[in-house]
Design a protein around this motif. Structure first.
Motif, PDB file in Angstrom:
ATOM      1  N   ARG A  33      54.125  46.872  90.428  1.00  0.00           N
ATOM      2  CA  ARG A  33      52.762  47.137  89.944  1.00  0.00           C
ATOM      3  C   ARG A  33      52.193  45.899  89.261  1.00  0.00           C
ATOM      4  O   ARG A  33      51.040  45.533  89.482  1.00  0.00           O
ATOM      5  N   TYR A  34      52.993  45.249  88.428  1.00  0.00           N
ATOM      6  CA  TYR A  34      52.548  44.029  87.763  1.00  0.00           C
ATOM      7  C   TYR A  34      52.175  42.964  88.804  1.00  0.00           C
ATOM      8  O   TYR A  34      51.120  42.334  88.701  1.00  0.00           O
TER       9      TYR A  34
ATOM     10  N   THR B 289      56.421  47.362  77.734  1.00  0.00           N
ATOM     11  CA  THR B 289      57.779  46.881  77.970  1.00  0.00           C
ATOM     12  C   THR B 289      58.342  46.230  76.704  1.00  0.00           C
ATOM     13  O   THR B 289      59.505  46.452  76.358  1.00  0.00           O
TER      14      THR B 289
ATOM     15  N   THR C 153      42.232  42.234  86.075  1.00  0.00           N
ATOM     16  CA  THR C 153      43.352  43.123  85.735  1.00  0.00           C
ATOM     17  C   THR C 153      44.145  42.634  84.525  1.00  0.00           C
ATOM     18  O   THR C 153      45.187  43.215  84.202  1.00  0.00           O
TER      19      THR C 153
ATOM     20  N   ASP D  62      57.454  49.238  88.158  1.00  0.00           N
ATOM     21  CA  ASP D  62      56.549  48.563  87.223  1.00  0.00           C
ATOM     22  C   ASP D  62      56.430  47.074  87.538  1.00  0.00           C
ATOM     23  O   ASP D  62      55.351  46.487  87.394  1.00  0.00           O
ATOM     24  N   MET D  63      57.529  46.466  87.977  1.00  0.00           N
ATOM     25  CA  MET D  63      57.454  45.047  88.351  1.00  0.00           C
ATOM     26  C   MET D  63      56.543  44.861  89.560  1.00  0.00           C
ATOM     27  O   MET D  63      55.732  43.929  89.592  1.00  0.00           O
TER      28      MET D  63
ATOM     29  N   GLN E 183      45.167  45.371  82.066  1.00  0.00           N
ATOM     30  CA  GLN E 183      46.219  46.265  82.572  1.00  0.00           C
ATOM     31  C   GLN E 183      47.578  45.580  82.545  1.00  0.00           C
ATOM     32  O   GLN E 183      48.591  46.201  82.201  1.00  0.00           O
ATOM     33  N   ARG E 184      47.593  44.291  82.889  1.00  0.00           N
ATOM     34  CA  ARG E 184      48.856  43.548  82.859  1.00  0.00           C
ATOM     35  C   ARG E 184      49.365  43.451  81.425  1.00  0.00           C
ATOM     36  O   ARG E 184      50.559  43.629  81.167  1.00  0.00           O
ATOM     37  N   ARG E 185      48.454  43.188  80.513  1.00  0.00           N
ATOM     38  CA  ARG E 185      48.847  43.082  79.107  1.00  0.00           C
ATOM     39  C   ARG E 185      49.421  44.404  78.607  1.00  0.00           C
ATOM     40  O   ARG E 185      50.451  44.424  77.925  1.00  0.00           O
TER      41      ARG E 185
ATOM     42  N   LEU F  77      61.745  39.890  83.566  1.00  0.00           N
ATOM     43  CA  LEU F  77      61.320  41.295  83.575  1.00  0.00           C
ATOM     44  C   LEU F  77      62.502  42.213  83.864  1.00  0.00           C
ATOM     45  O   LEU F  77      62.648  43.258  83.230  1.00  0.00           O
TER      46      LEU F  77
ATOM     47  N   LEU G 203      50.897  46.735  80.310  1.00  0.00           N
ATOM     48  CA  LEU G 203      52.208  46.924  80.913  1.00  0.00           C
ATOM     49  C   LEU G 203      53.270  46.098  80.181  1.00  0.00           C
ATOM     50  O   LEU G 203      54.358  46.589  79.859  1.00  0.00           O
ATOM     51  N   LEU G 204      52.931  44.849  79.880  1.00  0.00           N
ATOM     52  CA  LEU G 204      53.878  43.991  79.171  1.00  0.00           C
ATOM     53  C   LEU G 204      54.082  44.441  77.727  1.00  0.00           C
ATOM     54  O   LEU G 204      55.202  44.385  77.208  1.00  0.00           O
TER      55      LEU G 204
END
Length: 127
Positions: free
Chosen positions: A76-77, A98, A87, A73-74, A90-92, A64, A94-95
């Motif tokens: 938060r992940y 990125t 979640t 963001d890391m 939401q994780r998807r 990351l 975020l990724l």
């Protein structure tokens, strides 16, 4: 092999983790303090004892970081992971965001590389 022997073999001190990951002990403590690391087990004397799972997580965090993802963001992940399966979306997201940013940077770098190659070839007399 006994269960306790297995656990003993998969536990690492902070100095061992620093040597394996290339991260400083200060960085490892900071990651834990800001919530980037999940809870790290402690020995009876209070020393951190990292597991193989912790090492895997640190490897992922390293990837990351390589993407240029912000520390916020890391963190938060990591929080979303700890919150559980609900979640995943939401994780998807975020990724995926990125990934889009990485792809845009790759395009920029590819263009810059082409310019460098052109100039180098020019100076080498091949253009």
């Amino acid at each position: 092999m006994s269960q306790s022997l297995s656990l003993t073999q998969t536990r690492y001190t902070i100095s061992e983790v620093a040597a394996r990951t290339g991260l400083s002990q200060h960085t490892l403590r900071w990651y834990e303090r800001i919530g980037l690391m999940p809870h790290v087990d402690r020995s009876h004397s209070g020393q951190r004892r990292f597991s193989d799972r912790d090492l895997d997580w640190l490897g992922f965090v390293g990837k990351l970081r390589a993407t240029g993802m912000s520390v916020a963001d890391m963190v938060r992940y990591a929080e979303l992971v700890r919150e559980g399966e609900h979640t995943r979306g939401q994780r998807r997201e975020l990724l995926e965001r990125t990934r889009r940013e990485v792809r845009a940077r790759i395009t920029e770098l590819t263009d810059a590389l082409a310019v460098l190659d052109y100039k180098i070839d020019m100076y080498a007399g091949t253009r």
